[in-house]
Write a protein that holds these residues in place. Structure first.
Motif, PDB file in Angstrom:
ATOM      1  N   GLU B  76       0.855  -1.187   0.000  1.00 29.03           N
ATOM      2  CA  GLU B  76       0.000   0.000   0.000  1.00 29.03           C
ATOM      3  C   GLU B  76       0.890   1.235   0.000  1.00 29.03           C
ATOM      4  O   GLU B  76       1.990   1.225   0.536  1.00 29.03           O
ATOM      5  CB  GLU B  76      -0.912  -0.003   1.246  1.00 29.03           C
ATOM      6  CG  GLU B  76      -1.919  -1.151   1.305  1.00 29.03           C
ATOM      7  CD  GLU B  76      -2.888  -1.171   0.113  1.00 29.03           C
ATOM      8  OE1 GLU B  76      -3.225  -0.075  -0.412  1.00 29.03           O
ATOM      9  OE2 GLU B  76      -3.295  -2.279  -0.303  1.00 29.03           O
ATOM     10  N   LYS B  77       0.355   2.325  -0.591  1.00 28.51           N
ATOM     11  CA  LYS B  77       1.200   3.506  -0.802  1.00 28.51           C
ATOM     12  C   LYS B  77       1.646   4.201   0.484  1.00 28.51           C
ATOM     13  O   LYS B  77       2.566   5.010   0.466  1.00 28.51           O
ATOM     14  CB  LYS B  77       0.462   4.500  -1.704  1.00 28.51           C
ATOM     15  CG  LYS B  77       0.469   4.048  -3.163  1.00 28.51           C
ATOM     16  CD  LYS B  77      -0.398   4.962  -4.018  1.00 28.51           C
ATOM     17  CE  LYS B  77      -1.089   4.161  -5.103  1.00 28.51           C
ATOM     18  NZ  LYS B  77      -2.290   4.839  -5.608  1.00 28.51           N
ATOM     19  N   ASP B  78       0.982   3.908   1.614  1.00 29.54           N
ATOM     20  CA  ASP B  78       1.358   4.622   2.841  1.00 29.54           C
ATOM     21  C   ASP B  78       2.452   3.891   3.632  1.00 29.54           C
ATOM     22  O   ASP B  78       2.867   4.341   4.687  1.00 29.54           O
ATOM     23  CB  ASP B  78       0.120   4.850   3.722  1.00 29.54           C
ATOM     24  CG  ASP B  78      -0.593   3.548   4.033  1.00 29.54           C
ATOM     25  OD1 ASP B  78      -0.161   2.490   3.474  1.00 29.54           O
ATOM     26  OD2 ASP B  78      -1.554   3.566   4.809  1.00 29.54           O
ATOM     27  N   LEU B 133       4.712   4.838  -8.843  1.00 34.17           N
ATOM     28  CA  LEU B 133       5.483   5.804  -8.050  1.00 34.17           C
ATOM     29  C   LEU B 133       6.987   5.619  -8.252  1.00 34.17           C
ATOM     30  O   LEU B 133       7.747   6.558  -8.089  1.00 34.17           O
ATOM     31  CB  LEU B 133       5.145   5.654  -6.556  1.00 34.17           C
ATOM     32  CG  LEU B 133       3.683   5.985  -6.187  1.00 34.17           C
ATOM     33  CD1 LEU B 133       3.429   5.660  -4.712  1.00 34.17           C
ATOM     34  CD2 LEU B 133       3.379   7.460  -6.471  1.00 34.17           C
ATOM     35  N   SER B 134       7.384   4.403  -8.575  1.00 35.58           N
ATOM     36  CA  SER B 134       8.816   4.188  -8.816  1.00 35.58           C
ATOM     37  C   SER B 134       8.959   3.176  -9.960  1.00 35.58           C
ATOM     38  O   SER B 134       8.008   2.451 -10.284  1.00 35.58           O
ATOM     39  CB  SER B 134       9.505   3.661  -7.555  1.00 35.58           C
ATOM     40  OG  SER B 134       9.534   2.248  -7.567  1.00 35.58           O
ATOM     41  N   PRO B 135      10.151   3.116 -10.567  1.00 33.49           N
ATOM     42  CA  PRO B 135      10.375   2.155 -11.661  1.00 33.49           C
ATOM     43  C   PRO B 135      10.081   0.718 -11.233  1.00 33.49           C
ATOM     44  O   PRO B 135       9.712  -0.112 -12.050  1.00 33.49           O
ATOM     45  CB  PRO B 135      11.859   2.332 -11.976  1.00 33.49           C
ATOM     46  CG  PRO B 135      12.188   3.704 -11.518  1.00 33.49           C
ATOM     47  CD  PRO B 135      11.325   3.954 -10.324  1.00 33.49           C
ATOM     48  N   MET B 136      10.227   0.448  -9.935  1.00 31.23           N
ATOM     49  CA  MET B 136       9.960  -0.901  -9.451  1.00 31.23           C
ATOM     50  C   MET B 136       8.500  -1.292  -9.682  1.00 31.23           C
ATOM     51  O   MET B 136       8.182  -2.437  -9.983  1.00 31.23           O
ATOM     52  CB  MET B 136      10.244  -0.990  -7.948  1.00 31.23           C
ATOM     53  CG  MET B 136      11.585  -0.448  -7.524  1.00 31.23           C
ATOM     54  SD  MET B 136      12.947  -1.470  -8.125  1.00 31.23           S
ATOM     55  CE  MET B 136      14.132  -1.283  -6.811  1.00 31.23           C
ATOM     56  N   ASP B 137       7.606  -0.323  -9.498  1.00 28.67           N
ATOM     57  CA  ASP B 137       6.171  -0.588  -9.655  1.00 28.67           C
ATOM     58  C   ASP B 137       5.839  -0.959 -11.102  1.00 28.67           C
ATOM     59  O   ASP B 137       4.875  -1.664 -11.375  1.00 28.67           O
ATOM     60  CB  ASP B 137       5.349   0.662  -9.293  1.00 28.67           C
ATOM     61  CG  ASP B 137       5.726   1.231  -7.933  1.00 28.67           C
ATOM     62  OD1 ASP B 137       6.457   0.527  -7.191  1.00 28.67           O
ATOM     63  OD2 ASP B 137       5.311   2.352  -7.631  1.00 28.67           O
TER      64      ASP B 137
END
Lengths: 469, 469
Positions: B76-78, B133-137
Motif C-alpha cells: 500500500e502507498k502509505d 510511483l517508482s520504476p519498481m512498480d
C-alpha cells in the motif's frame, strides 16, 4: 644609457673602416668603374656619370671585413638589359683579372671578383623619382635620400649597429639570413640617432613595430591595410611608400634581436660584437659545449656533397626540401622538434633534425569502420591476424606494426624513393647520420662540428650563462 | 534464412530450460514466496496476491544456467519502504537457510540466496497503470504486457536470442556489461517474431535505430526530441512512452552485436553460442593466442587485491579511476590505445592499459615566451643550462628532460601521491605489472591470463579467422 668607452673603442677598432682604408677601396672602385665605362663607351651611348657607385662603400657605412661594391649603370629606357649584359660579359671576359658570374634579382646583374674586391655590376634605367621601372632603379634614390639626410655624419653609428646585428646572426637581407639589410640599418640610425639609442629602442620593440620616417601614412591602421596585419616589423621605405624595407626580416630574427638587445642593455659587453663566438668548429669548442650537446640528443643529419652553389637559390631549395621532409616524417608518426639547414655553398650542405625520438613505437592504432558500414568486411579481412576491437565509440580499431621504426631508415626511404620532390641539383651524394653513433665524425669534421654546435646551442649566445661570464 | 536444425537443437539443448526443470524452479520459488508471505502477514496488512513472481522465470524465458528469481511485493502507498525492508531483513535473518545482502536500485531491495537459487525481493507500491510511483512498480506492468502479447508462446526464441547476445558479451543491463536487458530481448522477439529474424534485422541496424512497438510516437523526429539525438538505439517502452528500454546499451555493444549478427548471418555456426570460447584462462588457450599476445605488446596492468564487492558499484569505481588515470598519464605525454577493467568482485581486480610505448622520449619540447614579453628573463634563467632557441614563430623554446620516462613509474607515482581521487575501498593492495617482464605470471595465474586474453583478443570472437574455421 652610457656605453663604456672601451666598448665603443673595441667596436670601432674592429669594424669601422679608417679613412685611409676607405680611400684605398674607393680608389680601386673608381678605377674599375672607369675601366667598365671604357668597355661600354663605344658600343653604348653612355656618359661617365651614368656609372655610379652606390651602397655602403661610397657612404662609408660598411663593415670593415664584410662589404661588396655596388656599381650601378643607369641606361636609357630603350636599351635591352639582356643584350646589354651579354655584351658586358663578353667584354669583361677578355680581361683575365676579372672573374665573374651572373646573378638574378629582379633582372640579371654581374658579380665580379677583382683581387680582394667583390663588385656587383647592376644595370638599371635612368628614371626620375619616383617613376622607376624596376627595384634596381630605386637604389639610386635610396642613396640620394641617405646622403641628403646626412648619413655620412653618422657612418660610425651605422657600422656599430651592423656589427651588433651581425654578431647576433640577423644582419643581411639574403634569404638564408632573413635579417636586416644594410639600407634598413641606415634607416634605423636615421630614426634613432645612434647605435646606443637604436639598441635601446629595439629592446622595447614588440610585435607589430612600425617605423614611418617620412610620415607617409597618417595612422597605423592604413599601414596595416597596405602591408598586412600579421607582420612583426614594418619600416616604410622613405622613397617608396608602398614598400616595407623590413620585409626580409623573419619573425624569428625579429624576436632574436629584441632578446639580444634586452640582454645587451642590461649588460653591455664586447661579447655582443664578437661574431658567433662558438662557431669556429674547433675541438675545444666542441668539448666546451659537450654538456649541452649530449650524445643522447636525438639528432639526425642529412649530409650532402655537391658542387659550387649560388647561396640564396641553394638555401631556398634546402629549406623547401627540409620542410617537405618534415611533413612526411611527421605524418609517419615521428615528431621533429627543431630543424636547421646549413651549407658552405662550395661543396657541402646539411639538414639537421632534432627529433623527439629516433625510434618509433612498434605499433600504431588504426581506426576502422563502424560495423554497420559496408567497409567492415574489407577492414576485418585485411586485418584478420591482427589484434582488433570495437572501442567505446563503436568503431573497429586495430594495431598495425609501424613500417619504419627508425627515423634514419624512413628518411632514406623517402629520399631514395623520391616521396618528396627533391631538385636534382641539390646534391650529388647524400648520407644520413645519426648523431649518437657518430660523435667521432663530428670531432674530425670541423665544419659539421661547427654546424652541430650552432644547431644545438643556437646563436642566441646572450642567453648562455657561461658565455656571458 | 533457414538455420540448420542441428544448430537450433544445440542451442535449445544447452540453453532452454525443460518444462520439468522449470516446474522445479517454480515450485521452489513458490515455496519461498509463501514463506515470505507468512513472515509479513502479521505485521503488514497484506494479502497473498500482493507477492508476485515476475521476470523471466515465471515467463520461462530465462537462460538455463543464468537467472534470478524476482519476487515483487506490492505494498500500500502509505507504507514506508525503508522500515518495511528493515522488518523483512530482521525476519529473514532468523532463518539460517537464507543468506542476504541489501542492494539499491531506485530504492533498496534484498538479494537472497537460498541454496542454488538467487532471489531478488523487491518492495514496490500497488499502483494502477500508468501511475506508478517508482520504476519498481512498473515491472508488474511489463510482465502483464509481455504475457498479454503471448511471450509464453515464444519463450524458446527469447532464450535463443539471449544465448546469442550472451556469447557476444552484450547480454545484461548491468553497468559492467552495458548490454541488453532481459526485458529488451523479449521486446525484440515480440518485434521480430523469432531469434533468426531478430538477428537478421540486427545485422541491418545502423545508428540510430528506433523501435516503437506500440506506436507511441507518430514520427521519429518526435522520438529524437524526447530521447536525444545522439543515441544509437531507442526502444520505446510499450508501457512507458517516456522510457528507452535500450538506454543501458553502450555504443560499443550496439556496434558489437551488429558485427556479430552480420557474421552469424553469413556463417551460422554454434561458435556464436559457445560463450567466450577463449575465456577459460587455461594455458593451452594462452598458447593458442600467443601469436596475438606478443610479449612486446606495451601492456601494463594495475593489479588490485581486495575483499568482496558489489558488482555495479565496484565496476563503476574501477572505470572512473581508470579514466582519470588515462587523462593524467596522457597529459604526461604517454599515449594509451586501449583500456579495460576487470574484476572477479570477490578478491581481485585489474585495469589493463595498452600503450603506444611504455617508455617515453627522453626530452620534451617546452614553449617559452616571446622575447618582448616580460616573462622572458624568468624563462631563460629557469632554463639557463638547457638547450634553447628562438623558433620560426619568434618564441623561445627549450628541451626539458621528461620526469617520468617509464609508464609504470608514472602510474605508481600518480597512485601513491593520490594525484587522482581514488576511492579508498577500491583496493587493499595494488601492484603495477609490465606485461613483457611477466609472461610467467600470466601462465601461472589463470584469472590474469583469462583477462589478458580477453583484453587483447577481445570478445569479438567472430572476427578471429582461426576461431571460425
Amino acid at each position: 644609457m652610457r656605453l663604456p668607452e672601451e666598448l665603443i673603442d673595441y667596436i670601432d677598432r674592429n669594424f669601422c673602416p679608417s679613412k685611409k682604408e676607405w680611400k684605398l677601396i674607393m680608389d680601386k672602385s673608381e678605377e674599375i668603374r672607369r675601366s667598365i665605362f671604357f668597355l661600354l663607351r663605344n658600343e653604348y651611348n653612355i656618359v661617365e656619370e651614368d656609372l655610379v657607385l652606390l651602397g655602403s662603400v661610397p657612404r662609408m657605412t660598411y663593415l670593415k671585413d664584410d662589404y661588396d661594391v655596388d656599381l650601378f649603370i643607369r641606361l636609357e629606357k630603350d636599351i635591352d638589359i639582356k643584350l646589354f649584359i651579354e655584351f658586358l660579359i663578353s667584354e669583361i671576359s677578355k680581361d683575365p683579372n676579372y672573374k665573374i658570374r651572373i646573378r638574378y634579382a629582379d633582372h640579371p646583374y654581374i658579380e665580379m671578383y677583382v683581387r680582394d674586391l667583390k663588385f656587383n655590376i647592376v644595370p638599371s634605367y635612368k628614371t626620375s623619382y619616383p617613376n622607376w621601372l624596376s627595384p634596381m632603379d630605386r637604389s639610386y634614390f635610396h642613396h640620394l635620400y641617405l646622403v641628403d639626410k646626412g648619413i655620412n655624419e653618422l657612418y660610425k653609428e651605422v657600422v656599430r649597429l651592423k656589427a651588433f646585428l651581425k654578431a647576433s646572426g640577423v644582419y643581411g637581407a639574403e634569404v638564408y639570413v632573413g635579417g636586416f639589410s644594410g639600407y634598413l640599418v641606415e634607416l634605423l640610425i636615421l630614426k634613432y640617432g645612434s647605435m646606443e639609442e637604436a639598441i635601446y629602442n629595439i629592446s622595447k620593440w614588440s610585435t607589430p613595430t612600425i617605423i614611418d620616417l617620412e610620415g607617409h601614412y597618417p595612422n597605423s591602421n592604413l599601414i596595416f591595410e597596405v602591408f598586412g596585419y600579421n607582420i612583426p616589423l614594418i619600416v616604410v621605405d622613405p622613397v617608396d611608400k608602398g614598400r616595407n624595407v623590413a620585409a626580409s626580416v623573419k619573425r624569428k630574427n625579429f624576436s632574436k634581436i629584441i632578446s639580444a638587445a634586452k640582454y645587451f642593455i642590461s649588460n653591455p659587453t664586447i661579447k655582443f660584437f664578437k661574431e658567433s663566438p662558438y662557431l669556429s668548429g674547433s675541438k675545444s669548442l666542441y668539448y666546451k659545449y659537450k654538456d649541452m650537446i649530449k650524445p643522447d640528443l636525438p639528432i639526425l643529419i642529412i649530409y650532402m656533397e655537391h658542387g659550387e652553389k649560388i647561396e640564396d637559390i641553394h638555401y631556398s631549395q634546402l629549406e623547401r626540401v627540409s620542410r617537405k621532409l618534415k611533413n612526411v616524417v611527421e605524418k609517419e608518426g615521428f615528431k621533429i622538434f627543431k630543424m636547421g639547414v646549413y651549407s658552405d655553398y662550395i661543396s657541402r650542405s646539411a639538414i639537421f633534425l632534432l627529433f623527439s625520438e629516433l625510434e618509433k613505437a612498434k605499433y600504431e592504432k588504426v581506426r576502422g569502420p563502424y560495423p554497420y558500414m559496408s567497409s567492415e568486411e574489407k577492414f576485418l579481412s585485411k586485418n584478420s591476424f591482427r589484434i582488433k576491437w570495437i572501442d567505446e565509440d563503436g568503431r573497429w580499431y586495430t594495431l598495425k606494426e609501424s613500417r619504419y621504426l627508425k627515423a634514419d631508415e624512413l628518411i632514406k626511404h623517402i629520399i631514395d624513393n623520391r616521396l618528396i620532390r627533391i631538385p636534382s641539383e641539390i646534391y650529388d651524394k647524400y648520407s644520413v647520420i645519426v648523431m649518437n653513433e657518430s660523435q667521432e665524425l663530428f670531432l674530425n669534421n670541423s665544419l659539421l662540428s661547427k654546424w652541430l654546435i650552432n644547431f644545438v646551442v643556437g646563436d642566441e649566445f646572450w642567453a648562455l650563462p657561461h658565455l656571458l661570464t
